[in-house]
Design an enzyme around this catalytic site. Structure first.
Site, PDB file in Angstrom:
ATOM      1  N   LYS A   1       0.855  -1.193   0.000  1.00 50.86           N
ATOM      2  CA  LYS A   1       0.000   0.000   0.000  1.00 50.86           C
ATOM      3  C   LYS A   1       0.893   1.247   0.000  1.00 50.86           C
ATOM      4  CE  LYS A   1      -3.895   2.066   2.569  1.00 50.86           C
ATOM      5  NZ  LYS A   1      -4.813   1.933   3.722  1.00 50.86           N
TER       6      LYS A   1
ATOM      7  N   SER B   1      -9.749   2.362   2.652  1.00 54.99           N
ATOM      8  CA  SER B   1      -8.801   3.078   1.809  1.00 54.99           C
ATOM      9  C   SER B   1      -7.796   2.180   1.085  1.00 54.99           C
ATOM     10  CB  SER B   1      -8.050   4.084   2.674  1.00 54.99           C
ATOM     11  OG  SER B   1      -7.172   3.427   3.573  1.00 54.99           O
TER      12      SER B   1
ATOM     13  N   SER C   1     -10.171   0.064   6.643  1.00 55.23           N
ATOM     14  CA  SER C   1      -9.515   0.194   5.341  1.00 55.23           C
ATOM     15  C   SER C   1      -9.061  -1.121   4.726  1.00 55.23           C
ATOM     16  CB  SER C   1      -8.296   1.114   5.461  1.00 55.23           C
ATOM     17  OG  SER C   1      -8.729   2.443   5.584  1.00 55.23           O
TER      18      SER C   1
END
Lengths: 425, 427
Positions: B29, B103, B127
């Site tokens: 990420k 996210s 997330s």
């Protein structure tokens, strides 16, 4: 009634910074930096356990209560010297609270001792500003006193006492000793920020007392404000800072945990002034002199402790004074040599000190060697019969007098040498 | 690799992709630092930030011979539930007019389109669970403090947890065993014993079904009855403190976020202001224009809730509620698991999601917030497909029983037939 309080900042004597492993002793600007003390995204602080131990030792020496666990907070403000735009410091549960420092005339309360990181150093040039991040993350303690100081003399004594306590815990008190001063003669409190060095602290206080006195005498009220000290002009000046309480939006530092204070080895405090008083009463010697010798000299204190019950205390103090005057650090063996030399009644100067230092067998007199005295004594004795001088006090004194005159030697030494030679015969 | 790049152009899973990978690939990420690779947390203010170090998790993956594949797209700094708070909106691999969830959007998309791959993702308030559910993959969030955060670009430090997305629980477990464990660079990551329990009980919590849409609820009920057939006892419970979960979470998260974002002042890394003639206040204020709208909103709200006059009412109170909630949930969960839907509604279309106001969006995190606020291990995995779109479930258990949650998911995984729209094989 006048009330003076201090917030003192001192750097802790650690090899590495508070939250990273960068060295604390770099010279060239921006050479001792890493992602952590530069606040790079992704980096996290890790607490220097040695800094924690020293801070707690200071707190202990200042007779503070130490919480079972200590915690850290973020103090948020924007300034180019602050890489994360927040400073990691302490609020609830700092390194210590409710302590005190006693000095000859009184006692000053210590409100709190807290650990925090130093911001970077700002260097202002005419056209631009430079930032040196070597200082970013240097471990500091802030020591906040109660406003218990009531005059200039007490301030001077308190600072000296505090510095001595810190000195004995390894803090470099000769370096930057920075403090904020709070002075109030009436109800209104005036804060003087960032005064560096003891002399400036005293001068700033003196000026501020005079200033506030003349304001009050003229029938006006002292304005509560933040001022700064101009060391060149030796005056305090009103800072153009806003007067409202600053809003730092403190939150708990979530990257650090709570740290147990149990089981951390605290360094034993040394109260040099208390020890000086003890020596003074126990050995009937000049306490002020001892105090001046040991307040900022670990070696002097060690020598006093070493020799106190082996030799006459006056001699020991004399010897320690000589070490201090000639800036010598003698081993206990050489210190014994020095004590012996003093006990012989010698006049000691730098030549003598140097000789003791390099281990040369010395005469107690300038330029006179023991060998020369021995040689002269032997030559006198060789022209006499044993019966003439053995156990004859008169002749003994005559010979001593003759050698003393000829060699300009110390009578005590000559007598000692002569006795030694006669005893061997 | 070419196929991946083509599909990525459509879905915006990766912000960059390595030229080749000759080992088992893992993605990272974009809020997790990879040495010498641009790491921006999908924020314009971090454009050009090249970390000079690897995050601990990345270091450990590389040591265990995994191959770095690329950085995955996300909501800016993790601020979002749909993957739309950024320059390149993430798109759902099952239907690109729908959100991928956020996210960790890119991590979920990458897992959904790549046959051999694990994703290193991160969850603060949901997330991982949300995008995993929307993209039909398994998302695992470990107990807070079992995986090092060193190298993670902070959103809210006391809530951020690095986790994993994969196509199977076995892959999750291998990856977790690689990255977990104490780290001298993260004071909050300590030597915890990670264990297991075999309590065959599922709690269903009133507060976590309240307001769930019927078409989500029916699939969830179906899942519960299937697990009952597997021998799990079902018990309904009410946990009142959960009513305060959303408020507490957003207060703590925003308070911490507003301090974390304070460092982006435009002169040391990422975006450089270069208007050095301006005074410092003007200088850093200009730099902060680079933040997206949601980041700005969280700075303002976060600064408010920690300001001296209201701090006790908001920030301190939220911390107390978190402590109470953790104790209550931990006690309950020592006897089993809590299962719930992941989101109270079906995967929204991108254009519909943009019509929601911020509070409506925050409210949708209602189910993912409890385990995240308390740092409890949880997993999200698909339980059904409706109109060819996956629907997920979230299961949590007590602190440090991370393996229990994996065993639970494994039981389901062995019965359930996973579907993927893309299946990119060897790279």
């Amino acid at each position: 009634m006048m009330r003076i309080g201090l917030e003192v900042h001192v750097a802790l004597p650690t090899k590495t910074k508070l939250f990273c492993s960068c060295s604390t002793s770099a010279k060239e600007p921006n050479t001792s930096i890493c992602p952590i003390c530069m606040g790079f995204p992704g980096s996290k602080p890790m607490l220097n356990k040695n800094a924690l131990a020293i801070a707690l030792s200071i707190s202990n020496a200042l007779k503070c209560e130490i919480p079972k666990q200590i915690s850290f907070v973020r103090k948020v403000y924007f300034y180019p010297d602050l890489p994360k735009s927040y400073q990691i410091t302490q609020l609830q549960r700092p390194a210590g609270v409710n302590g005190s420092v006693s000095y000859n005339k009184g006692k000053v309360g210590i409100r709190r001792v807290q650990i925090e990181e130093d911001p970077a150093k700002i260097i202002r040039e005419e056209e631009y500003t430079l930032v040196d991040f070597n200082r970013s993350g240097i471990p500091l303690v802030e020591i906040v006193t109660e406003p218990d100081i009531t005059d200039e003399e007490s301030l001077r004594d308190f600072i000296s006492e505090l510095k001595s306590i810190l000195y004995y815990l390894g803090v470099d008190v000769e370096g930057e000793f920075k403090a904020d001063l709070n002075i109030s003669l009436a109800e209104q409190r005036v804060e003087i920020k960032n005064v560096t060095g003891t002399k400036n602290l005293i001068d700033a206080t003196r000026y501020e007392i005079e200033r506030q006195t003349s304001v009050i005498n003229s029938g006006q009220k002292v304005k509560p404000e933040t001022r700064s000290y101009n060391a060149e002009k030796m005056i305090t000046e009103s800072s153009r800072e806003k007067e409202s309480d600053e809003e730092y939006g403190y939150i708990f530092e979530p990257d650090l945990t709570e740290y147990d204070t149990d089981g951390i080895n605290l360094e034993k405090p040394t109260y040099a002034s208390v020890m000086a008083a003890e020596y003074s009463s126990k050995y009937n010697v000049d306490g002020t002199l001892i105090k001046s010798l040991i307040m900022f000299d670990k070696n002097a204190l060690a020598k006093l402790e070493y020799a106190k019950d082996k030799h006459n205390m006056k001699t020991v103090i004399n010897a320690v004074e000589l070490l201090s005057r000639y800036k010598k650090d003698f081993s206990n063996e050489k210190f014994e040599e020095l004590l012996k030399t003093i006990e012989m009644g010698a006049y000691i100067d730098s030549t003598v000190m140097n000789k003791i230092e390099i281990g040369e067998k010395i005469d107690i007199n300038k330029g006179v060697r023991i060998e020369d005295i021995d040689a002269l004594l032997n030559s006198i004795l060789s022209g006499m019969k044993k019966e003439e001088y053995k156990d004859n006090k008169k002749v003994f004194n005559f010979i001593v007098g003759k050698v003393v005159k000829e060699k300009k030697a110390n009578p005590k030494l000559v007598a000692e040498r002569l006795k030694a030679i006669i005893d061997k015969v | 690799m070419q196929e991946l790049k083509k599909i990525n152009g459509e879905l915006n899973a990766f912000s960059n992709i390595s030229t080749s990978v000759d080992k088992f690939p893992f993605s990272v990420k974009d809020n997790i630092c990879v040495k010498n690779v641009e790491t921006t947390a999908s924020s314009k203010i971090l454009k050009g930030y090249i970390p000079p170090f690897n995050a601990t998790v990345v270091e450990r993956m590389l040591e265990k011979k995994f191959g770095f594949l690329g950085k995955t797209n996300m909501d800016e700094f993790g601020f979002g539930s749909f993957g739309t708070n950024n320059e390149n909106v993430a798109r759902n691999p099952f239907n690109n007019e729908y959100v991928a969830g956020g996210s960790s959007s890119g991590a979920a998309i990458a897992t959904s389109i790549l046959k051999y791959h694990v994703a290193i993702a991160e969850s603060t308030g949901g997330s991982i669970a949300t995008p995993a559910a929307f993209c039909g993959v398994t998302g695992f969030v470990p107990t807070y403090g079992t995986v090092s955060r060193y190298g993670l670009i902070d959103y809210a430090n006391s809530l951020d947890k690095i986790g994993i997305m994969a196509r199977s629980i076995d892959d999750v477990k291998i990856t977790y065993d690689t990255i977990k464990g104490p780290d001298r660079y993260d004071a909050t990551c300590t030597d915890n014993k990670i264990g297991n329990h075999d309590n065959k009980k599922i709690f269903i919590i009133d507060q976590m079904l309240d307001g769930v849409e019927e078409n989500v609820r029916s699939h969830f009920d179906n899942f519960i009855s299937k697990m009952e057939n597997e021998g799990y006892a079902i018990e309904e419970k009410s946990v009142d403190v959960l009513d305060k979960a959303i408020a507490s979470y957003y207060i703590v998260a925003m308070a911490e976020a507003s301090t974390n974002l304070a460092k982006y002042t435009g002169f040391k890394y990422g975006f450089k202001n270069e208007q050095y003639g301006h005074g410092y206040n003007r200088f850093f204020t200009e730099a902060r224009n680079e933040f997206g709208k949601e980041a700005k909103r969280r700075i303002v709200l976060g600064t408010l809730v920690r300001s001296a006059s209201v701090k006790d009412k908001y920030y301190i109170k939220a911390l107390k509620i978190r402590r109470i909630m953790l104790n209550e949930l931990n006690k309950l969960l020592s006897g089993g698991f809590i299962a719930s839907p992941v989101m109270p509604m079906l995967t929204p279309r991108i254009d519909d999601s943009e019509k929601l106001n911020p509070v409506e969006v925050y409210k949708m995190d209602k189910l993912t917030i409890p385990p995240n606020l308390c740092g409890l291990p949880h997993v999200s995995f698909p339980i059904a497909y409706r109109d060819s779109m996956p629907i997920g479930v979230q299961v949590m258990t007590s602190q440090f029983n991370d393996y229990a949650i994996m065993d639970f998911a494994k039981i389901w995984e062995e019965k359930f037939e996973y579907k993927y729209r893309y299946n990119i094989g060897e790279l």
